[in-house]
Design a protein around this motif. Sequence first.
Motif, PDB file in Angstrom:
ATOM      1  N   ARG A 109       0.851  -1.227   0.062  1.00 25.13           N
ATOM      2  CA  ARG A 109       0.035   0.259   0.006  1.00 25.13           C
ATOM      3  C   ARG A 109       0.712   1.384  -0.062  1.00 25.13           C
ATOM      4  O   ARG A 109       1.940   1.147   0.610  1.00 25.13           O
ATOM      5  CB  ARG A 109      -0.933  -0.007   1.242  1.00 25.13           C
ATOM      6  N   LEU A 110       0.404   2.238  -0.588  1.00 21.89           N
ATOM      7  CA  LEU A 110       1.126   3.604  -0.633  1.00 21.89           C
ATOM      8  C   LEU A 110       0.039   4.637  -0.509  1.00 21.89           C
ATOM      9  O   LEU A 110      -0.908   4.505  -1.409  1.00 21.89           O
ATOM     10  CB  LEU A 110       2.042   3.750  -1.792  1.00 21.89           C
ATOM     11  N   ALA A 111       0.056   5.427   0.361  1.00 22.49           N
ATOM     12  CA  ALA A 111      -0.954   6.607   0.518  1.00 22.49           C
ATOM     13  C   ALA A 111      -0.230   7.694  -0.333  1.00 22.49           C
ATOM     14  O   ALA A 111       0.720   7.979  -0.104  1.00 22.49           O
ATOM     15  CB  ALA A 111      -0.998   6.884   2.187  1.00 22.49           C
ATOM     16  N   VAL A 112      -1.286   8.278  -0.976  1.00 23.99           N
ATOM     17  CA  VAL A 112      -0.944   9.649  -1.827  1.00 23.99           C
ATOM     18  C   VAL A 112      -1.965  10.441  -1.552  1.00 23.99           C
ATOM     19  O   VAL A 112      -3.073  10.408  -1.342  1.00 23.99           O
ATOM     20  CB  VAL A 112      -0.852   9.202  -3.368  1.00 23.99           C
ATOM     21  N   THR A 113      -1.511  11.926  -1.946  1.00 24.57           N
ATOM     22  CA  THR A 113      -2.489  12.988  -2.132  1.00 24.57           C
ATOM     23  C   THR A 113      -2.319  13.380  -3.592  1.00 24.57           C
ATOM     24  O   THR A 113      -1.253  13.709  -4.212  1.00 24.57           O
ATOM     25  CB  THR A 113      -1.921  14.046  -1.320  1.00 24.57           C
ATOM     26  N   VAL A 114      -3.384  13.419  -4.263  1.00 24.39           N
ATOM     27  CA  VAL A 114      -3.647  13.813  -5.821  1.00 24.39           C
ATOM     28  C   VAL A 114      -4.088  15.345  -5.746  1.00 24.39           C
ATOM     29  O   VAL A 114      -5.107  15.725  -5.186  1.00 24.39           O
ATOM     30  CB  VAL A 114      -4.356  12.994  -6.363  1.00 24.39           C
ATOM     31  N   GLY A 115      -3.346  16.183  -6.587  1.00 27.35           N
ATOM     32  CA  GLY A 115      -3.883  17.511  -6.688  1.00 27.35           C
ATOM     33  C   GLY A 115      -4.430  17.496  -8.250  1.00 27.35           C
ATOM     34  O   GLY A 115      -3.714  16.876  -8.902  1.00 27.35           O
ATOM     35  N   TYR A 116      -5.435  18.218  -8.161  1.00 30.77           N
ATOM     36  CA  TYR A 116      -6.122  18.042  -9.538  1.00 30.77           C
ATOM     37  C   TYR A 116      -7.061  19.394  -9.886  1.00 30.77           C
ATOM     38  O   TYR A 116      -7.157  20.088  -8.915  1.00 30.77           O
ATOM     39  CB  TYR A 116      -7.235  17.039  -9.517  1.00 30.77           C
ATOM     40  N   CYS A 117      -7.176  19.510 -11.135  1.00 29.91           N
ATOM     41  CA  CYS A 117      -7.941  20.603 -11.644  1.00 29.91           C
ATOM     42  C   CYS A 117      -8.796  20.124 -12.754  1.00 29.91           C
ATOM     43  O   CYS A 117      -8.518  19.358 -13.620  1.00 29.91           O
ATOM     44  CB  CYS A 117      -6.892  21.697 -12.402  1.00 29.91           C
ATOM     45  N   PHE A 118      -9.932  20.955 -12.849  1.00 26.90           N
ATOM     46  CA  PHE A 118     -11.027  20.579 -13.985  1.00 26.90           C
ATOM     47  C   PHE A 118     -10.986  21.996 -14.690  1.00 26.90           C
ATOM     48  O   PHE A 118     -11.295  22.850 -14.139  1.00 26.90           O
ATOM     49  CB  PHE A 118     -12.377  20.175 -13.567  1.00 26.90           C
ATOM     50  N   VAL A 119     -11.173  21.791 -16.007  1.00 27.84           N
ATOM     51  CA  VAL A 119     -11.429  22.619 -17.092  1.00 27.84           C
ATOM     52  C   VAL A 119     -10.299  23.701 -17.056  1.00 27.84           C
ATOM     53  O   VAL A 119      -9.808  24.215 -18.319  1.00 27.84           O
ATOM     54  CB  VAL A 119     -12.674  23.506 -16.756  1.00 27.84           C
ATOM     55  N   VAL A 120      -9.924  24.225 -16.301  1.00 26.52           N
ATOM     56  CA  VAL A 120      -9.070  25.645 -16.216  1.00 26.52           C
ATOM     57  C   VAL A 120      -7.589  24.815 -15.749  1.00 26.52           C
ATOM     58  O   VAL A 120      -7.179  24.101 -15.058  1.00 26.52           O
ATOM     59  CB  VAL A 120      -8.965  26.495 -14.902  1.00 26.52           C
ATOM     60  N   ARG A 121      -6.672  25.255 -16.805  1.00 29.23           N
ATOM     61  CA  ARG A 121      -5.217  24.761 -16.624  1.00 29.23           C
ATOM     62  C   ARG A 121      -4.614  25.656 -15.579  1.00 29.23           C
ATOM     63  O   ARG A 121      -4.916  27.094 -15.572  1.00 29.23           O
ATOM     64  CB  ARG A 121      -4.689  24.741 -18.095  1.00 29.23           C
ATOM     65  N   ASP A 122      -3.574  25.302 -15.132  1.00 27.36           N
ATOM     66  CA  ASP A 122      -2.654  26.028 -14.153  1.00 27.36           C
ATOM     67  C   ASP A 122      -3.403  26.712 -13.048  1.00 27.36           C
ATOM     68  O   ASP A 122      -3.061  27.664 -12.737  1.00 27.36           O
ATOM     69  CB  ASP A 122      -1.763  27.255 -15.185  1.00 27.36           C
ATOM     70  N   CYS A 123      -4.418  25.896 -12.421  1.00 29.42           N
ATOM     71  CA  CYS A 123      -5.086  26.365 -11.348  1.00 29.42           C
ATOM     72  C   CYS A 123      -4.419  26.072 -10.272  1.00 29.42           C
ATOM     73  O   CYS A 123      -3.410  25.330 -10.072  1.00 29.42           O
ATOM     74  CB  CYS A 123      -6.594  25.903 -11.502  1.00 29.42           C
ATOM     75  N   ALA A 124      -4.832  26.726  -8.900  1.00 32.01           N
ATOM     76  CA  ALA A 124      -4.331  26.223  -7.839  1.00 32.01           C
ATOM     77  C   ALA A 124      -5.119  24.962  -7.297  1.00 32.01           C
ATOM     78  O   ALA A 124      -6.242  24.736  -7.528  1.00 32.01           O
ATOM     79  CB  ALA A 124      -4.569  27.093  -6.566  1.00 32.01           C
ATOM     80  N   PRO A 125      -4.360  23.700  -7.326  1.00 29.49           N
ATOM     81  CA  PRO A 125      -4.983  22.281  -7.163  1.00 29.49           C
ATOM     82  C   PRO A 125      -5.953  22.074  -5.948  1.00 29.49           C
ATOM     83  O   PRO A 125      -5.580  22.372  -4.989  1.00 29.49           O
ATOM     84  CB  PRO A 125      -3.826  21.206  -7.341  1.00 29.49           C
ATOM     85  N   SER A 126      -7.170  21.352  -6.349  1.00 35.21           N
ATOM     86  CA  SER A 126      -7.782  20.658  -5.178  1.00 35.21           C
ATOM     87  C   SER A 126      -7.218  19.464  -4.879  1.00 35.21           C
ATOM     88  O   SER A 126      -6.341  19.087  -5.525  1.00 35.21           O
ATOM     89  CB  SER A 126      -9.295  20.596  -5.567  1.00 35.21           C
ATOM     90  N   THR A 127      -7.242  18.871  -3.623  1.00 37.30           N
ATOM     91  CA  THR A 127      -6.604  17.985  -3.238  1.00 37.30           C
ATOM     92  C   THR A 127      -7.622  16.876  -2.738  1.00 37.30           C
ATOM     93  O   THR A 127      -8.467  16.886  -2.152  1.00 37.30           O
ATOM     94  CB  THR A 127      -5.638  18.172  -2.157  1.00 37.30           C
ATOM     95  N   VAL A 128      -7.074  15.462  -2.815  1.00 36.97           N
ATOM     96  CA  VAL A 128      -7.835  14.296  -2.458  1.00 36.97           C
ATOM     97  C   VAL A 128      -6.731  13.376  -1.948  1.00 36.97           C
ATOM     98  O   VAL A 128      -5.815  13.117  -2.647  1.00 36.97           O
ATOM     99  CB  VAL A 128      -8.859  13.649  -3.725  1.00 36.97           C
ATOM    100  N   GLU A 129      -6.999  12.706  -0.751  1.00 31.29           N
ATOM    101  CA  GLU A 129      -6.185  11.635  -0.078  1.00 31.29           C
ATOM    102  C   GLU A 129      -6.745  10.439  -1.004  1.00 31.29           C
ATOM    103  O   GLU A 129      -8.007   9.900  -0.694  1.00 31.29           O
ATOM    104  CB  GLU A 129      -5.982  11.908   1.053  1.00 31.29           C
ATOM    105  N   LEU A 130      -5.818   9.380  -1.214  1.00 30.12           N
ATOM    106  CA  LEU A 130      -6.175   7.876  -1.869  1.00 30.12           C
ATOM    107  C   LEU A 130      -5.091   6.921  -1.370  1.00 30.12           C
ATOM    108  O   LEU A 130      -4.062   7.320  -0.954  1.00 30.12           O
ATOM    109  CB  LEU A 130      -6.137   8.139  -3.218  1.00 30.12           C
ATOM    110  N   GLY A 131      -5.497   5.876  -1.197  1.00 30.21           N
ATOM    111  CA  GLY A 131      -4.589   4.721  -0.828  1.00 30.21           C
ATOM    112  C   GLY A 131      -4.689   3.776  -1.977  1.00 30.21           C
ATOM    113  O   GLY A 131      -5.448   3.264  -2.481  1.00 30.21           O
ATOM    114  N   THR A 132      -3.228   3.748  -2.538  1.00 26.72           N
ATOM    115  CA  THR A 132      -3.048   2.992  -3.748  1.00 26.72           C
ATOM    116  C   THR A 132      -2.620   1.619  -3.329  1.00 26.72           C
ATOM    117  O   THR A 132      -1.942   1.269  -2.388  1.00 26.72           O
ATOM    118  CB  THR A 132      -1.999   3.517  -4.832  1.00 26.72           C
ATOM    119  N   ARG A 133      -3.105   0.479  -3.882  1.00 35.76           N
ATOM    120  CA  ARG A 133      -2.605  -0.943  -3.675  1.00 35.76           C
ATOM    121  C   ARG A 133      -1.828  -1.379  -4.894  1.00 35.76           C
ATOM    122  O   ARG A 133      -2.298  -1.210  -6.131  1.00 35.76           O
ATOM    123  CB  ARG A 133      -3.898  -1.755  -3.510  1.00 35.76           C
ATOM    124  N   TRP A 134      -0.923  -2.211  -4.669  1.00 39.08           N
ATOM    125  CA  TRP A 134       0.183  -2.854  -5.609  1.00 39.08           C
ATOM    126  C   TRP A 134       0.514  -3.997  -5.335  1.00 39.08           C
ATOM    127  O   TRP A 134       0.493  -4.533  -4.272  1.00 39.08           O
ATOM    128  CB  TRP A 134       1.273  -1.842  -5.572  1.00 39.08           C
TER     129      TRP A 134
END
Length: 531
Positions: free
Chosen positions: A239-264
Motif C-alpha cells: 500500500r502507498l498513501a498518496v495525495t492527488v492535486g487536480y484541476c478541472f476545465v482550467v489549466r494552471d489552477c491552484a489544485p484541489s486535493t484528495v487523499e487516496l490509498g493505492t494498492r500494488w
Amino acid sequence: MTDGDEQPPGRTTDGDEPRPTVDAADVSADKASAADTSTVHVSAGADRAADASAANLSAAADARADDTHAESAAISAGVDAAVDTIAPAPDAVLPYIAAGPAPYPVSLAQPDPARAVPRRRRWPLWTALGLALGLVAGAVPGVLLRESAPDAAGRSAAKDDPGTAAQRRLGERMLALLDRQAAALVGADRTGFLAIAEPTARPVLSRRYAALRSLRVTTWRSTADGVPAAVDGKPGEWRLAVTVGYCFVVRDCAPSTVELGTRWRLVGEEPRLTAVEPSSTDPAGVRPWQVNDLAVAVGKRVVVATTPAQRRKLPGLLAQAETAAQAADRYAIGGRPPDRYLVYYAGKGEWQRWYGGGRPKWTAGYAVGVGGGRHDVVLNAQILTPTGIDDLLRHELTHAASLPDRGYADRADWWLVEGLAEYAGADGQPVHRYDGLAEVRDLLRGGWSGRLDAVAPADDASDDRVGGAYGVGYLAVRHLVDRYGEQRTLDFYRAVVHERRSPEQAADEVFGDPWSMLHDDCVAYVRAVVG
C-alpha cells in the motif's frame, strides 16, 4: 421576483444567455436528445475504445523510473507496522478515481407530501462546511485541507517513518508509474491510463477515466504521503498513501486535493497497480467522481454533474447555475471569484454517499471545501422544488465564492456566514417578500436569547427553527448592508471569517462603530421587521 428599484448597490446584470462550451471528447450517442442549451458529457463504461497507445507516456516519468531501479529482494516483508495505511471500505475495495455502480441502496425518507412544495426552502447548519461543524473555540473545521502538491524535489518526503532505502526506491517507482498514468489521463490516452494496472482493475479504472475526462481534467498529480507498507498476510502486496492535486476545465489552477490509498502487487521487480481506495482520513470525504459514473455539462462559469440517470436535467440546471454564478461572483472576498463553480446534483443514494453523507434530513444543499480555493456544491434532488432552486443556487455558490479554504472556525459566526448567503439568495428582493419572516417571528416568540452568536440551529432542529435562524442571519446582514453598503459589509465578513478577528475588533476597524451597539441595532431591526 426582484423589484428593480430595490436591488443592492453595485448589482450588475449580464443580459446574454450563458453559452456552454462544447467538449468533443467522451460524447456518447445518447446525448443527442439533450436540450441544445448545453452539451452533456456522460462518462462511458469499460468498453470504450482506446484513444492512443501506451507508448505515449511521460518521458520524465520513464527517466525517474530508470533512476529508481528496484531492489525487491532487499525489501523486508516485515515492514514497520507503524507506517500509516488506508484500509479498504468494508463492502469493497474502491479502485482508482471513481467507482461507478448504480446508486447505493441507502434509504432516505421522502418529504411529507403535504409539504412537497414549501414556500420556504430549508438549508442546513452544514451548508457552509459540508461536514458537521462540531466546533469549539479555536478549533479548526473539518474542511481544512492539505496545501497544494509540493514540487518534485519534495515528492518522496514521508510524513511518517522514512522507511528503508529499498522502501523509498519502491515508492519512487510507484510514483513514476502514477506520473505515467496522470500524463495519459490528461492527454486522453485511455490505453496508457490502464497500462500500469492489473487486468482485474481495468474495468473499474476505465469508468474512473471516463468520469474524469467528462469533468475535463487538466491537472492530475500524485505525491507520496509516506513509504510503501507491506499488506499483512499477502506477500508481494503493498500500500502507498498518496495525495492527488487536480484541476478541472482550467489549466494552471491552484489544485484541489484528495487523499487516496493505492494498492500494488510486485510482478518480478515491477509494481502493478491493483486498486485505489478513497482515504478514510480525507477531511472532505468521498468525491462523486470516485464512486459514480457521471454525466457532465460545462458552461462559462459553472460545471454541473450528476449520474447518467439524471442527465436530462443538466441543461436546465446549467442555465440556472450560470445565472446564479453571476450573482455569487459579486460576493467573492478580495474580488477574485472561483475559476469555476462545480455543482453536483445528487439522487437519493448519492446524497448519502457523496462527501460522507449524513446531513440533517432538512438539508437541501451544501458547499464543501476541497482545497485550491474551491468549494464543491451538492444539491439534494429529493428535497429541491422548482420554486426554490434559483435562490438555493445563489446561496450555495455565494458560499463557494466567499468562504476561505478552511471554512470558519467559530460557531458564533454562523449568522454572518449564512446571513450573507441568504442575502445573496434573496437577490435584492424587498425585505417584506423574504419567505422566512413567519419563522423568524416564531423564533422570536419561542425563546431565542436575542444573541446573534447563539442563533445557529442544532442538527436535529425542526424546519421552522432552521428557517427562523436563517432568517435572523439574513435580516442582520441586510441591516448592515442598508447601513454601510455591500463593500463595507464584505470587509467586515472578511475580517471576521477569513482573518478570524472578533466582531468587536472588526466592527471598530471596518465600520468605526462599537459592535455592542451594532449587534443590538441588528436585533432591533429583526424585531421591527417581523413585528
